[in-house]
Each structure stands twice: as C-alpha cells, then as structure tokens.
Design a protein around this motif. Sequence first.
Motif, PDB file in Angstrom:
ATOM      1  N   TYR A 307      16.034 -12.011   0.069  1.00  0.00           N
ATOM      2  CA  TYR A 307      14.796 -10.477   1.209  1.00  0.00           C
ATOM      3  C   TYR A 307      13.789 -11.194   0.812  1.00  0.00           C
ATOM      4  CZ  TYR A 307      13.191  -6.337   2.678  1.00  0.00           C
ATOM      5  OH  TYR A 307      12.921  -5.229   3.379  1.00  0.00           O
ATOM      6  N   VAL A 308      13.528 -11.475  -0.348  1.00  0.00           N
ATOM      7  CA  VAL A 308      11.334 -11.239  -0.393  1.00  0.00           C
ATOM      8  C   VAL A 308      11.226 -12.045   0.319  1.00  0.00           C
ATOM      9  CG1 VAL A 308       9.601 -11.609  -1.831  1.00  0.00           C
ATOM     10  CG2 VAL A 308      11.569  -9.738  -2.637  1.00  0.00           C
ATOM     11  N   HIS A 309      11.495 -13.080   0.381  1.00  0.00           N
ATOM     12  CA  HIS A 309      10.844 -14.579   0.609  1.00  0.00           C
ATOM     13  C   HIS A 309      11.204 -14.554   1.870  1.00  0.00           C
ATOM     14  CE1 HIS A 309       9.489 -18.882   0.677  1.00  0.00           C
ATOM     15  NE2 HIS A 309      10.928 -18.987   1.881  1.00  0.00           N
ATOM     16  N   GLY A 310      12.445 -14.013   2.823  1.00  0.00           N
ATOM     17  CA  GLY A 310      12.522 -13.829   4.242  1.00  0.00           C
ATOM     18  C   GLY A 310      11.186 -13.402   4.751  1.00  0.00           C
ATOM     19  N   PHE A 311      11.183 -11.251   3.809  1.00  0.00           N
ATOM     20  CA  PHE A 311      10.729 -10.967   4.428  1.00  0.00           C
ATOM     21  C   PHE A 311       8.827 -11.117   5.000  1.00  0.00           C
ATOM     22  CE2 PHE A 311       7.852  -7.099   4.895  1.00  0.00           C
ATOM     23  CZ  PHE A 311       8.643  -5.994   5.237  1.00  0.00           C
ATOM     24  N   THR A 312       8.494 -11.970   3.679  1.00  0.00           N
ATOM     25  CA  THR A 312       7.745 -12.668   3.655  1.00  0.00           C
ATOM     26  C   THR A 312       6.725 -13.316   5.077  1.00  0.00           C
ATOM     27  OG1 THR A 312       6.932 -12.248   0.993  1.00  0.00           O
ATOM     28  CG2 THR A 312       5.928 -13.573   1.834  1.00  0.00           C
ATOM     29  N   LEU A 313       8.022 -14.446   5.048  1.00  0.00           N
ATOM     30  CA  LEU A 313       7.812 -15.928   5.857  1.00  0.00           C
ATOM     31  C   LEU A 313       7.967 -14.896   7.578  1.00  0.00           C
ATOM     32  CD1 LEU A 313      10.570 -18.653   5.084  1.00  0.00           C
ATOM     33  CD2 LEU A 313       7.941 -19.076   5.891  1.00  0.00           C
ATOM     34  N   ALA A 314       8.734 -13.770   7.734  1.00  0.00           N
ATOM     35  CA  ALA A 314       8.637 -13.057   9.353  1.00  0.00           C
ATOM     36  C   ALA A 314       7.626 -13.009   8.985  1.00  0.00           C
ATOM     37  CB  ALA A 314      10.181 -11.820   9.021  1.00  0.00           C
ATOM     38  N   MET A 315       6.733 -11.990   8.571  1.00  0.00           N
ATOM     39  CA  MET A 315       5.397 -11.222   8.334  1.00  0.00           C
ATOM     40  C   MET A 315       3.615 -12.244   8.457  1.00  0.00           C
ATOM     41  SD  MET A 315       5.963  -7.411   8.119  1.00  0.00           S
ATOM     42  CE  MET A 315       4.205  -7.306   7.476  1.00  0.00           C
ATOM     43  N   THR A 316       4.799 -13.121   7.876  1.00  0.00           N
ATOM     44  CA  THR A 316       3.241 -14.084   8.157  1.00  0.00           C
ATOM     45  C   THR A 316       3.079 -14.653   9.866  1.00  0.00           C
ATOM     46  OG1 THR A 316       4.634 -16.017   6.595  1.00  0.00           O
ATOM     47  CG2 THR A 316       2.742 -14.667   5.804  1.00  0.00           C
ATOM     48  N   ALA A 317       4.414 -15.204  10.486  1.00  0.00           N
ATOM     49  CA  ALA A 317       4.573 -15.857  11.347  1.00  0.00           C
ATOM     50  C   ALA A 317       4.356 -14.460  12.184  1.00  0.00           C
ATOM     51  CB  ALA A 317       5.940 -15.662  11.966  1.00  0.00           C
ATOM     52  N   GLN A 318       3.524 -13.653  11.930  1.00  0.00           N
ATOM     53  CA  GLN A 318       3.111 -12.287  13.250  1.00  0.00           C
ATOM     54  C   GLN A 318       1.602 -12.713  13.064  1.00  0.00           C
ATOM     55  OE1 GLN A 318       5.800 -10.279  14.678  1.00  0.00           O
ATOM     56  NE2 GLN A 318       7.213 -11.581  13.323  1.00  0.00           N
ATOM     57  N   ASN A 319       1.347 -13.091  11.940  1.00  0.00           N
ATOM     58  CA  ASN A 319      -0.178 -13.402  12.076  1.00  0.00           C
ATOM     59  C   ASN A 319      -0.647 -14.493  13.687  1.00  0.00           C
ATOM     60  OD1 ASN A 319      -3.072 -13.743  11.460  1.00  0.00           O
ATOM     61  ND2 ASN A 319      -2.511 -13.319   9.857  1.00  0.00           N
ATOM     62  N   ARG A 320      -1.434 -14.178  14.446  1.00  0.00           N
ATOM     63  CA  ARG A 320      -1.576 -14.756  15.424  1.00  0.00           C
ATOM     64  C   ARG A 320      -2.578 -15.772  15.175  1.00  0.00           C
ATOM     65  NH1 ARG A 320      -6.437 -12.439  19.073  1.00  0.00           N
ATOM     66  NH2 ARG A 320      -7.013 -10.893  17.625  1.00  0.00           N
ATOM     67  N   PHE A 321      -3.429 -16.122  14.461  1.00  0.00           N
ATOM     68  CA  PHE A 321      -4.313 -16.475  13.996  1.00  0.00           C
ATOM     69  C   PHE A 321      -3.928 -17.881  12.965  1.00  0.00           C
ATOM     70  CE2 PHE A 321      -6.345 -12.069  13.724  1.00  0.00           C
ATOM     71  CZ  PHE A 321      -6.977 -12.824  15.060  1.00  0.00           C
ATOM     72  N   TYR A 322      -2.277 -18.114  12.918  1.00  0.00           N
ATOM     73  CA  TYR A 322      -1.863 -19.102  12.354  1.00  0.00           C
ATOM     74  C   TYR A 322      -0.680 -19.592  12.685  1.00  0.00           C
ATOM     75  CZ  TYR A 322      -5.138 -17.935   8.616  1.00  0.00           C
ATOM     76  OH  TYR A 322      -6.392 -17.098   8.471  1.00  0.00           O
ATOM     77  N   ARG A 323      -0.555 -20.620  12.306  1.00  0.00           N
ATOM     78  CA  ARG A 323       1.884 -20.974  12.237  1.00  0.00           C
ATOM     79  C   ARG A 323       1.712 -21.869  11.856  1.00  0.00           C
ATOM     80  NH1 ARG A 323       3.692 -25.778  13.088  1.00  0.00           N
ATOM     81  NH2 ARG A 323       1.551 -27.473  13.846  1.00  0.00           N
ATOM     82  N   PRO A 324       2.548 -20.537  10.555  1.00  0.00           N
ATOM     83  CA  PRO A 324       3.291 -21.085   9.073  1.00  0.00           C
ATOM     84  C   PRO A 324       3.778 -22.370   9.403  1.00  0.00           C
ATOM     85  CG  PRO A 324       3.550 -18.765  10.176  1.00  0.00           C
ATOM     86  CD  PRO A 324       2.998 -19.309  11.658  1.00  0.00           C
ATOM     87  N   ILE A 325       3.889 -23.136   8.384  1.00  0.00           N
ATOM     88  CA  ILE A 325       4.211 -24.470   8.328  1.00  0.00           C
ATOM     89  C   ILE A 325       4.763 -24.684   6.232  1.00  0.00           C
ATOM     90  CG2 ILE A 325       4.332 -26.747   8.084  1.00  0.00           C
ATOM     91  CD1 ILE A 325       1.694 -26.617  10.201  1.00  0.00           C
ATOM     92  N   SER A 326       6.063 -24.787   6.711  1.00  0.00           N
ATOM     93  CA  SER A 326       6.555 -24.738   4.908  1.00  0.00           C
ATOM     94  C   SER A 326       6.849 -26.111   4.890  1.00  0.00           C
ATOM     95  CB  SER A 326       8.279 -23.797   4.892  1.00  0.00           C
ATOM     96  OG  SER A 326       8.328 -24.495   4.376  1.00  0.00           O
ATOM     97  N   GLU A 327       6.257 -26.232   4.004  1.00  0.00           N
ATOM     98  CA  GLU A 327       6.783 -28.111   3.064  1.00  0.00           C
ATOM     99  C   GLU A 327       8.028 -28.024   2.833  1.00  0.00           C
ATOM    100  OE1 GLU A 327       4.359 -30.124  -0.931  1.00  0.00           O
ATOM    101  OE2 GLU A 327       5.893 -28.519  -1.072  1.00  0.00           O
TER     102      GLU A 327
END
Length: 416
Positions: A307-327
């Motif tokens: 849950y913690v990991h999924g929630f953090t990923l989901a929230m960072t994906a809402q940041n319009r200045f960045y594209r989150p990439i997981s290694e």
Amino acid sequence: LFIDEYDHFTNKILSEPSCLEDYKSETYGTSYLRSFFDTVKAGTDSTIKRCFVTGVSPVTMDDLTSGFNIGTNYSLSPEFNEMTGFNEEEVRAMLDYYATTCQFHHSTDELIEAMKPWYDNYCFAEQSYGGTTMYNSNMVLYFVDNYIRNRGYMPRNMVEENIRVDYNKLRMLIRKDKEFTHDASTIQTLVQQGYITGELKTGFPAETIAEPDNFISLLFYFGMLTISGTKRGKTLLTIPNQVVREQLYSYLLDTYNEADLRFDNWEKGKLASAMAYRGDWKAYFDYIAECPHRYSSQRDKQKGEAYVHGFTLAMTAQNRFYRPISEQENQEGYADIFMFPLLDIYKDMLHSYIIELKYAKGKDSDEKVEQLRQEAITQANRYAASETVQKAIGTTTLHKIIVVYQGMKMVVCEEV
C-alpha cells in the motif's frame, strides 16, 4: 453489416451498482439484443454477406453466443496486431511530412524520443511480442496537432483530456477490483510488481468479471495493459506507457479513496511547482505521508508495504513536471524512482529527483529502520550514477531522497 460499439449500452449498465439484473434482462432469453443478433444470424442465409462487429468489452458477445454463434473472434490474432494505431514508421513519415510544411524546432528523432514513452508500446497478440509495437493514434494526432499549432513547441500537457479514463463509466472496474478477496487488488499487484500474469480471454459471462483472469482480460481490452511476453506459462502483461500509467495511478488513488473525497489538486500543484523550481521537496513528501491517514480505509492500511509503495508511486505520477521511472519496472521488488524532468516542456526547471523508498513493519526495531536507511543510501547513489539518470537531468540539480516508513508512519525523509 457493420456494428460499432456493440457493447456500449451494456458497459453502461454494468457500471451501475445494481447492474446484473438489468444486464440479464437485455442479453438473456427473449431480450431485444439477443433477438436482434438472432435476426442478424438468420440474415446471413439471404441478405447479409458479411458482418463486422467491433467493441471494447468481451462480455456481451459471450452472453449472446446462442444468438450469434457464427462469428470468428480476431481480437488476439497476430495478423491484425497492426490494424489499430500507428507503428513507428508511420509516425516518422507523418512527422517528416509536416516538418516540410510547418515550423518545427525539433528533429523527427527528438520528437519520437519525446512521444515514445507516452504513446507507444502496445502489443495486441502474444505471437507479435518482440516485433512491431503500436502507438496510440489518438494521442499521436493530439501531439502533432498541438505541436504545429504551438509553432514547433512541445504541448504542455502530453495527455489529451478527452482520452483520460471516464471514472463514471469505469466504476465497475473500481468496484470489482475492491471486492477481490486477495491480499491486494489486481491494480495494487500490478503497481507492486510492475507486471501481472494471466490468461487473456476472448469472452466471458458478466457475472464472472471478478475472476482474476477475466478481470485482467478486461483491463487489457480497455487498453490499460499490453502484452509483454510470457512468464511461467502465462501471458505477461505490463502498463504500456505513461498515459496509461497516469490513468492507472489515478484509478488506484480512487480505490483507496472510499470516503469519495478528492485530493487537493491546488495544494498538490503548489507543492509540485516548489519541488521543480525551488528544490523544496520536504513538504511534498510530508503531504504524501499525510494523505493515507486522511483518505484511506483501515483495510487499505493493513496491506502495509504494498500500500505504501503503491500510494507513493500513484502520487508522484500526478506531478506534471516529471515522468516517474522505476529502475526495475518489469521485475518484482521495489526500486528507486527517478523523477525524470520534462525539460522539453518546462525548459526552466531547476531540480530533479531520485527517490529510494523502504518499508519496515510497525513492530520492527530502530536497528532495522537504520539498516534499511543505509541500504537506501547505497542504492540511490548507485542509481544516480547510471547513464539513464545522468543523461536525463540536463542542467538540473539532482536530489537523492531517502524515505523509510515504519508501518504507516514516515520515519525517515532526508537528502543524501
């Protein structure tokens, strides 16, 4: 006879809370829809030479089988893998053409590099994996249209508003996903692992939507998953691109949000801007850590690490200045998240970020928390030195952020 969106009204019925009885009244017995397809079937002996039926959901035709059992389902056929969408050769040809007639500030290669992670990577047949991938044609046309009208500058929003998932129409998915009796929902598992496996079905009765393989198939047909090979005898499915990733992460936040509240978009936007332009990252992560306590159910919180990991990923994906990439996007296990700065759109951005997230159980000792912190530091430093990161950050200042949760509490949030 051409029938388009044959499943439109049944999908609408299925999105309602008390859907099943209404659905059965329209598709079973002597219902209008079944009678209609009986008539079409009879017509193939006289007036109808060919019938071509298109739609999204594989549900309805399965329930109409006895009414229309003469069709061939080509949905997963490799010969039609390139029927929908554009391949890269076609996208390049389009860009090359417009570059001769309109004002362009980028080469075709540069535009492809910008578009590919957002719009590409669809595969519609298991036998076609490893060959040609397909771009979302709607999104390509949206991008090209905006690029031309902006006189050769990138669109500020890479996602067309009209293509965002309509949550009213997909309430069925949200509801069914939350009803699963597994330790985590299908979407949660997808975010946690970076992939999901199953058997793609060409059709199934409406009442069996909640069966795992059927639900995974439904996500595939809705365009939320793409074929990425096989794993242990099953089809391997992943999130195709950033457009879908944004939709799925928004969807995931909705499944957490049982109180039907809405996250404060203005507050998120203000924090995201401060992070991108002033390097003020602490308030952003404090906000993420606070949200689960404000919006999530006790059942969600019990899922712990996922849950913690999924929630953090989901929230960072809402940041319009960045594209989150997981290694390790396609491998099981948690990895560093590189917040890829969208410098082609926001040319004056000053800061980029690597996030290493670790999780300790609530009963774990302080020594365990410190061990995880040290592991995070090592991994963040290693990732920061990678070619992917160094190439992408441009002139921005790279921040390496270590986050450790102990249960539902964020106990470490620091820069190294």
